[in-house]
Enzyme design. Structure first.
Site, PDB file in Angstrom:
ATOM      1  N   HIS A  89     113.733  32.087  80.938  1.00 11.73           N
ATOM      2  CA  HIS A  89     113.178  32.020  79.578  1.00 11.73           C
ATOM      3  C   HIS A  89     111.914  32.876  79.511  1.00 11.73           C
ATOM      4  CE1 HIS A  89     111.530  30.507  75.806  1.00 11.73           C
ATOM      5  NE2 HIS A  89     110.451  30.116  76.447  1.00 11.73           N
TER       6      HIS A  89
ATOM      7  N   ASP B  33     109.045  63.423  64.755  1.00 11.50           N
ATOM      8  CA  ASP B  33     109.745  62.563  65.717  1.00 11.50           C
ATOM      9  C   ASP B  33     108.772  62.210  66.831  1.00 11.50           C
ATOM     10  OD1 ASP B  33     111.665  61.282  67.410  1.00 11.50           O
ATOM     11  OD2 ASP B  33     113.233  62.456  66.442  1.00 11.50           O
TER      12      ASP B  33
ATOM     13  N   TRP C  81     108.221  32.659  85.983  1.00 10.99           N
ATOM     14  CA  TRP C  81     108.186  34.072  85.588  1.00 10.99           C
ATOM     15  C   TRP C  81     107.140  34.826  86.382  1.00 10.99           C
ATOM     16  CZ3 TRP C  81     104.919  37.674  83.108  1.00 10.99           C
ATOM     17  CH2 TRP C  81     103.650  37.197  82.762  1.00 10.99           C
TER      18      TRP C  81
ATOM     19  N   SER D  74     111.166  51.908  82.060  1.00 13.75           N
ATOM     20  CA  SER D  74     111.349  52.088  80.625  1.00 13.75           C
ATOM     21  C   SER D  74     110.011  52.013  79.888  1.00 13.75           C
ATOM     22  CB  SER D  74     112.322  51.034  80.104  1.00 13.75           C
ATOM     23  OG  SER D  74     112.182  50.875  78.724  1.00 13.75           O
ATOM     24  N   SER D  75     109.209  51.012  80.240  1.00  8.98           N
ATOM     25  CA  SER D  75     107.915  50.846  79.558  1.00  8.98           C
ATOM     26  C   SER D  75     107.011  52.037  79.797  1.00  8.98           C
ATOM     27  CB  SER D  75     107.183  49.611  80.085  1.00  8.98           C
ATOM     28  OG  SER D  75     107.844  48.464  79.698  1.00  8.98           O
TER      29      SER D  75
ATOM     30  N   HIS E 175      97.313  39.902  83.639  1.00 12.58           N
ATOM     31  CA  HIS E 175      96.373  39.663  82.561  1.00 12.58           C
ATOM     32  C   HIS E 175      96.355  40.769  81.528  1.00 12.58           C
ATOM     33  CE1 HIS E 175      93.889  37.114  80.345  1.00 12.58           C
ATOM     34  NE2 HIS E 175      93.286  38.205  79.945  1.00 12.58           N
TER      35      HIS E 175
ATOM     36  N   GLU F 238      98.757  42.513  80.852  1.00 12.79           N
ATOM     37  CA  GLU F 238     100.051  42.323  80.194  1.00 12.79           C
ATOM     38  C   GLU F 238      99.921  41.397  78.981  1.00 12.79           C
ATOM     39  OE1 GLU F 238     103.028  43.483  80.436  1.00 12.79           O
ATOM     40  OE2 GLU F 238     104.219  41.993  79.351  1.00 12.79           O
TER      41      GLU F 238
ATOM     42  N   TYR G 199      97.497  41.218  77.025  1.00 16.73           N
ATOM     43  CA  TYR G 199      96.961  42.006  75.914  1.00 16.73           C
ATOM     44  C   TYR G 199      97.944  43.068  75.471  1.00 16.73           C
ATOM     45  CZ  TYR G 199      92.971  39.189  76.515  1.00 16.73           C
ATOM     46  OH  TYR G 199      92.182  38.079  76.575  1.00 16.73           O
TER      47      TYR G 199
ATOM     48  N   SER H 293      96.574  44.172  61.039  1.00 14.99           N
ATOM     49  CA  SER H 293      95.551  44.996  60.397  1.00 14.99           C
ATOM     50  C   SER H 293      96.148  45.936  59.356  1.00 14.99           C
ATOM     51  CB  SER H 293      94.784  45.820  61.429  1.00 14.99           C
ATOM     52  OG  SER H 293      94.206  44.972  62.377  1.00 14.99           O
TER      53      SER H 293
ATOM     54  N   HIS I  86      91.102  34.520  86.598  1.00 11.26           N
ATOM     55  CA  HIS I  86      90.967  33.226  85.915  1.00 11.26           C
ATOM     56  C   HIS I  86      92.304  32.479  85.902  1.00 11.26           C
ATOM     57  CE1 HIS I  86      91.776  35.354  81.815  1.00 11.26           C
ATOM     58  NE2 HIS I  86      92.888  34.856  82.265  1.00 11.26           N
ATOM     59  N   HIS I  87      93.361  33.146  86.341  1.00 10.01           N
ATOM     60  CA  HIS I  87      94.628  32.436  86.520  1.00 10.01           C
ATOM     61  C   HIS I  87      94.662  31.727  87.870  1.00 10.01           C
ATOM     62  CE1 HIS I  87      96.629  34.455  83.075  1.00 10.01           C
ATOM     63  NE2 HIS I  87      95.756  35.395  83.356  1.00 10.01           N
TER      64      HIS I  87
ATOM     65  N   THR J 203      87.271  39.510  70.341  1.00  9.19           N
ATOM     66  CA  THR J 203      88.370  38.873  69.623  1.00  9.19           C
ATOM     67  C   THR J 203      87.848  38.224  68.352  1.00  9.19           C
ATOM     68  OG1 THR J 203      89.287  38.402  71.796  1.00  9.19           O
ATOM     69  CG2 THR J 203      90.376  37.379  69.925  1.00  9.19           C
TER      70      THR J 203
ATOM     71  N   LYS K  61      87.341  40.716  65.626  1.00 15.34           N
ATOM     72  CA  LYS K  61      88.581  41.078  64.930  1.00 15.34           C
ATOM     73  C   LYS K  61      88.927  40.036  63.866  1.00 15.34           C
ATOM     74  CE  LYS K  61      91.685  43.488  66.880  1.00 15.34           C
ATOM     75  NZ  LYS K  61      91.508  44.919  67.083  1.00 15.34           N
TER      76      LYS K  61
ATOM     77  N   ARG L 122     103.253  21.471  84.278  1.00 12.37           N
ATOM     78  CA  ARG L 122     104.280  22.314  83.678  1.00 12.37           C
ATOM     79  C   ARG L 122     105.403  22.515  84.705  1.00 12.37           C
ATOM     80  NH1 ARG L 122     101.708  28.403  84.000  1.00 12.37           N
ATOM     81  NH2 ARG L 122     103.699  29.006  83.108  1.00 12.37           N
TER      82      ARG L 122
END
Lengths: 375, 530
Positions: B82, B111, B147, B174-175, B258, B260, B262, B273, B307-308, B333, B336, B455
Site C-alpha cells: 500500500h 513540448d 515501505w 523514470s523519475s 525526507h 521525498e 517534500y 498557488s 528526525h525519523h 511552511t 506559505k 503502527r
C-alpha cells in the site's frame, strides 16, 4: 492545559465511544510527566495558532465572496506583514525548543542508575537479563500469554487481550533503572508509554535508556518497530513493586531458576526431553508452526509428517540453529544446547512423527560450529 | 533561449492530428507532452485504485480485534505494498503527469525538451507496476518489511523483496529522466519575456522538486542495491555480525526519504498557488516570498532526515540538532499558508470544486503541519514514534495534502484537457464526501496513537476497538467516494458543456490563451510575455 486535548474532543466522546482514550497515557515517571507537559504545551500553542489563522480564513470565506458582491482588492505584497509572520513563528519555536531541550538532556542522562537490565528483542519475544543491582543474574524470556483461541476469535477476548505475558519484567519502584537494549535478529523497539521511554533494540549494537517508576503497578507496552510476522504480538509488561515485595520476588525467582536448571552434560531420557521440549516449542515455535504442528498452509510448513522432522537429525538441528535464509524461519542460536536438543526431540516424537530419536545436548553442541551460545 | 520554438515548419491547425500514428501505436510511440501527461495521469489513477484496494484489505482486518481475514504475514504485505504503490505509483506519477501537461503550456513551450526520453520515462513505469503486483504471487509473497524496507528485516524476505527492489530501481530511473526533462524544459524553453520570477508558481515548485529528485533518487537506489547485495552476494552493509550497521540503512533511506516527503508536497503547493488566486480573483500574495519559502523548505529537507530516527539511540547533540532543524521548517511552511490566506483576504471568492479542494487542502494540510510540529519535538516524538499518531500525521499531509491538490488540479485543468466542463454537482459531492470520510478515517488515529497503538500491527488490544471501527468505516467511505471522481472524469471526457479557452473568470496564465481542448500542438510560435 493538561486537559485541553480532552476538553476539545469531548463532543466526539459523547457520540458513544465507550472506553476510548483521547490523550497520552497518564504519566507514571518524571520523564513521562515532562513529555506529557511538553505535549500539552505545544498542543495548546497549536490550538491557539489554529484558531487565529483559520478564523481569518473563514472570515474571508464568508465575507469576501463574490455572491455577496465583494470586489477583489489588488494588493499582492506587503513586506512588513511578511517579515512579521516569519519572525513571530520563529520566536514561538524558540519558546518550544527551550523546555524540549531540557527534556532531551534529561532523557539521555543514564548515569547513576541503581539497577541495569539488558533487554533483548527476539522474533517474537523479549529476553530480560538483570545485569546490575538487586536481582543480578536473573534472566528469562517474556512471551505473549494471550491464547491463540482468542486471537482467532474462537474464545472471548480477555481484558488484557494482546497485552499480557507469561513472565513480566519486575522492577522496584522509586529507583532509577538503566535499560540496555539489543536484538538477536531484526530491529525491535522497547516501549512503555506510561513510563516515558522508547528505545530501539538493534542487532549487534547496545543502546541505553532509563526509567524511574514513581508508583508500584502494572505497566504495559508493545514492540513498536516492524519486526516481521508477529510484530503485533510481542507485548511488554512491567510489574513495578515496592522494595520489599521486589526483594521477595528476587529470592523466589532465583530459587525457581535454580530448580529448573538442567545439567547440559547429563544424558536425558526421551520422556524428560519431550516434556522440556514441549515448553520450548510453545515459547518459540508454536507461533508459526502451531501447537498442533500443522503450520499454516502456504505460509508456515507443517512439522507433523514433515521431511525435516523425520529425516536426518543433523539437518534438523542445523535448521533450528541457523534458520533458513529468505524465509521467516529465524535462527534460534540463542537457545541453549539442551533447549534445542529438547525441542528437536519433541518435534521428532509428536503428532504424526514417531521416530523415537533422542537428541542430547552434546549433539547440538557438536553442530553449533564454533559459535558460542548466549546462555 | 533555445532555438527550438518556431524554427520548424509551421503546422497549421487543420493538420493538428495528421502527423501521428493512430490507435494503440499513438500512445506507445508518442512523444507529445500532452499524450504522455495523459498516460501518466491514467497510470497514477489506476495505481491509486490498486493501492486503495490494499488499504481496504488493511482496514477490513482492523475493523475489529482478532484475526478475521488475513494472516499477520499477509497483513504486513498489504501495508508495505500500500505504501510503496501510493508513493511511487500514485502520487509521484500524478505530479509528473501534471508537469507534462502543464509546464509547456504555462511557459509557452511547444513540448518538453527531450520528447523521446519523455516517452521512455513513462513507459518504464508499467513494468515496475507489474513487478510490484506480481510480487504477491511469488513464493513467500510480496515484501512485508514496510515501505521503508528497513534492514535487516529485508534479508528475511522471499523473492518478492527482489521484485520490489527492481521496481524501485526502474521507477527511480523514470523519475530522474522525468526530472532532467522538466528542469531543461523550464530553464531553456520559456517564452521570450518570461523571466524566472514571472514564471507561474507551479513551474517553480516543480523546478525545485525536480532538483530534489535528482539529488535523492540515486540515494534510494544505493540503499536498495546494498540491500540486494546483502541478500544475495554475501555483503554485510547492514549486518552487524559482518561489520555492518543496521542503522546505516536508516540514515541512507531517510536521506532520501525526507526530501521525498517534500517531493510529494511541493508540486501540490504549486497547484494550490494556481487555484487560489483564480477563484479569489486576486493575484497571489507574496509571489517572491513563496519562491523563497519553497527553496528554503527544499534546502532544509536535506538536514532533517534523522528526525525519523530519534529512537535509534543517537547522542543528545544529534537529537537536538535534528529537532531544531525540523521545527524550523514550520517557518517557511507557515509563510506559505499565510500567503494563501492573504490571497483570499479581500478577494471576490467563488467556490467551484477546484477551489473547494484548495481550501480543503490548506485546512487539512495545516492540521498535518501542526502534528508535524508536535512530532518535531524529540521527546514527544519518542513517545509517538511508530504509533498511529504518525500514521495520522502523514496521511494528513499526503492524502489531504498531495492527493487533495491533485484532485483540485484535475478539476481546475480538466476543461483545458478535455474541452468540456466537468459536472460541478458531482465534483462538489466528491469533495464533501472525500473530506468528511477522510477526517473520519484519520482524525481518530491521533487518539489511537496517543493512547499507544503501534503502527503496522494486524491486531490490537480491545481498548483500541472503537476508534479502529470508526477509522475503517471512514476508509471504506473515502475509497468508495473516489468512484465519483472516476465518474466525473469519464463523463467529462465523453462530453458536457463546451469549455471556452478560459473557463475561469479569474484565471491568468498562458495555458488559458490556447483553445480548449488544448490542440495537439501548441505554441509552435512562442508567445511573447510582457
Amino acid at each position: 492545559m493538561k486537559r485541553t486535548s480532552v476538553a476539545g474532543m469531548a463532543a466526539l466522546a459523547a457520540s458513544g465511544v465507550a472506553h476510548a482514550q483521547f490523550g497520552l497515557q497518564s504519566p507514571e515517571s518524571p520523564i513521562a510527566q515532562q513529555i506529557y507537559d511538553l505535549h500539552s504545551l505545544i498542543f495548546g500553542i497549536c490550538v491557539v495558532v489554529f484558531i487565529a489563522v483559520f478564523s481569518v480564513m473563514f472570515y474571508s470565506i464568508f465575507y469576501h465572496r463574490k455572491s455577496l458582491g465583494a470586489k477583489p482588492a489588488s494588493f499582492h505584497e506587503n513586506t512588513t506583514v511578511e517579515v512579521i509572520w516569519t519572525i513571530v513563528p520563529f520566536v514561538i519555536l524558540v519558546g518550544m525548543a527551550v523546555p524540549a531541550t531540557r527534556t532531551v538532556l534529561a532523557m539521555k542522562d543514564t548515569s547513576d542508575a541503581e539497577m541495569t537490565i539488558k533487554v533483548t528483542g527476539y522474533q517474537w519475544k523479549w529476553g530480560y537479563d538483570y545485569l546490575k543491582g538487586d536481582g543480578e543474574g536473573i534472566s528469562f524470556y517474556s512471551n505473549l500469554a494471550t491464547p491463540y483461541a482468542q486471537i482467532h476469535n474462537e474464545a472471548p477476548k480477555g481484558p488484557e487481550y494482546l497485552l499480557e505475558v507469561d513472565n513480566p519484567l519486575v522492577v522496584p519502584a522509586g529507583k532509577k533503572i538503566r535499560v540496555l537494549t539489543t536484538a538477536n535478529d531484526v530491529i525491535h523497539s522497547f516501549w512503555v508509554g506510561a513510563l516515558g521511554f522508547k528505545q530501539d533494540a538493534i542487532p549487534g549494537f547496545v543502546r541505553d535508556t532509563w526509567f524511574y517508576a514513581k508508583n508500584s503497578g502494572i505497566y504495559r507496552g508493545q514492540c513498536v518497530e516492524l519486526c516481521g510476522k508477529d510484530h503485533g504480538f510481542m507485548p511488554i509488561v512491567i510489574h513495578v513493586m515496592e522494595d520489599g515485595d521486589y526483594k521477595q520476588w528476587v529470592a523466589a525467582k532465583k530459587k525457581e531458576i535454580e530448580a529448573s536448571r538442567i545439567d547440559p552434560n547429563k544424558t536425558y531420557t526421551l520422556t524428560e526431553l519431550k516434556a522440556q521440549g514441549e515448553k520450548v516449542y510453545q515459547g518459540n515455535c508454536a507461533a508459526c508452526h502451531q501447537a498442533s504442528g500443522m503450520g499454516v498452509p502456504g505460509a508456515f510448513p507443517a512439522l507433523s509428517g514433515s521431511k525435516v522432522a523425520t529425516g536426518p537429525v543433523a539437518d534438523q538441528i542445523k535448521l533450528v540453529l541457523n534458520g533458513k535464509q529468505g524465509t521467516a524461519m529465524a535462527s534460534f542460536k540463542q537457545l541453549s544446547d539442551i533447549e534445542i536438543a529438547a525441542v528437536v526431540t519433541y518435534e521428532r516424537n509428536s503428532w504424526a512423527n514417531q521416530t523415537g530419536d533422542v537428541v542430547q545436548a552434546a549433539d547440538v553442541k557438536a553442530l553449533r560450529g564454533g559459535t558460542v551460545a548466549l546462555k | 533561449m533555445a532555438a527550438v520554438p518556431g524554427s520548424v515548419h509551421d503546422h497549421s491547425h487543420d493538420h493538428d492530428h495528421a502527423h501521428h500514428p493512430t490507435g494503440i501505436m499513438r500512445w506507445v510511440t508518442t512523444t507529445n507532452h500532452k499524450d504522455i501527461g495523459t498516460m501518466y495521469l491514467w497510470f497514477s489513477f489506476a495505481m491509486f485504485f490498486v493501492g486503495g484496494l490494499l488499504a481496504f484489505g488493511i482496514r477490513a482486518e482492523l475493523f475489529q480485534p482478532g484475526l478475521q481475514f488475513w494472516q499477520p504475514e499477509f497483513f504486513n504485505q498489504l501495508t508495505t505494498l500500500h505504501g510503496i504503490i501510493m508513493v511511487f505509483g500514485a502520487i509521484m506519477p500524478a505530479f509528473v503527469g501534471f508537469a507534462n501537461w502543464q509546464v509547456p503550456l504555462m511557459i509557452g513551450a511547444p513540448d518538453m525538451a527531450f520528447a523521446r526520453m519523455n516517452n521512455w520515462s513513462f513507459w518504464l513505469l508499467p513494468p515496475a507496476a507489474i513487478l510490484l503486483i506480481t510480487s504477491f504471487f511469488v513464493p513467500g509473497g510480496a515484501t512485508a518489511a514496510g515501505w521503508t524496507l528497513y534492514a535487516p528485516l529485508t534479508v528475511q524476505m522471499g523473492p518478492g523483496m527482489d521484485l520490489a527492489i527492481f521496481a524501485i530501481h526502474i521507477m527511480g530511473v523514470s523519475s530522474i529522466m522525468g526530472s532532467i526533462n522538466i528542469i531543461t524544459t523550464i530553464l531553456n524553453m520559456r517564452a521570450p519575456g518570461m523571466t524566472l520570477m514571472k514564471m507561474p508558481l507551479f513551474c517553480w515548485t516543480w523546478l525545485i522538486t525536480a532538483y530534489l529528485l535528482i539529488a535523492v533518487m540515486p540515494v534510494l537506489a544505493g540503499a536498495v542495491t546494498m540491500t540486494l547485495t546483502d541478500r544475495h552476494f554475501d555483503t554485510h552493509f547492514f549486518n552487524a555480525a559482518g561489520g555492518g550497521d543496521p542503522v546505516l540503512y536508516q540514515h541512507i533511506f531517510w536521506f532520501f526519504g525526507h526530501p521525498e516527503v517534500y517531493i510529494m508536497i511541493l508540486p501540490a503547493f504549486g497547484i494550490v498557488s494556481e487555484i487560489i488566486p483564480t477563484f479569489a480573483r486576486k493575484p497571489l500574495f507574496g509571489y517572491s516570498s513563496m519562491v523563497y519559502a519553497t527553496s528554503s523548505i527544499a534546502i532544509l529537507s536535506f538536514i532533517v532526515w534523522a528526525h525519523h530516527m530519534f529512537t535509534v539511540g543517537m547522542p543528545a547533540a544529534g537529537q537536538l540538532f535534528f529537532m531544531y532543524a525540523t521545527a524550523l521548517i514550520a517557518v517557511p511552511t507557515g509563510v506559505k499558508v499565510f500567503n494563501w490566506l492573504a490571497t483570499m483576504w479581500k478577494g471576490s471568492m467563488t467556490f467551484e470544486t477546484p477551489m473547494l479542494f484548495a481550501i480543503g487542502f490548506i485546512f487539512v494540510f495545516s492540521m498535518g503541519g501542526f502534528t508535524g510540529l508536535i512530532l518535531s519535538i524529540a521527546p514527544v516524538d519518542i513517545q509517538l514514534h511508530d504509533t498511529y499518531y504518525v500514521v495520522a500525521h502523514f496521511h494528513y499531509v499526503l492524502v489531504a495534502g498531495s492527493l487533495f491538490a491533485i484532485f483540485g488540479g484535475t478539476y481546475y485543468w480538466l476543461p483545458k484537457w478535455t474541452g468540456h466542463m466537468y459536472d460541478e454537482k458531482l465534483g462538489k459531492l466528491h469533495f464533501w464526501l472525500s473530506i468528511i470520510f477522510f477526517n473520519l478515517t484519520f482524525f481518530v488515529m491521533h487518539f489511537l496513537g496517543l493512547a499507544g497503538m503501534p503502527r503496522r500491527i494486524p491486531d490490537y488490544s480491545i481498548q483500541f476497538a472503537d476508534f479502529n471501527m470508526v477509522a475503517s468505516i471512514g476508509a471504506f467511505g473515502f475509497g468508495l467516494s473516489q468512484l465519483i471522481f472516476l465518474r466525473v472524469v469519464v463523463k467529462c471526457i465523453r462530453g458536457g458543456a463546451k469549455a471556452p479557452a478560459s473557463p475561469w473568470e479569474g484565471a491568468h496564465g498562458l495555458e488559458w490563451t490556447v483553445p480548449s481542448p488544448a490542440p495537439y500542438h501548441t505554441f509552435e510560435t512562442p508567445p511573447v510575455v510582457k
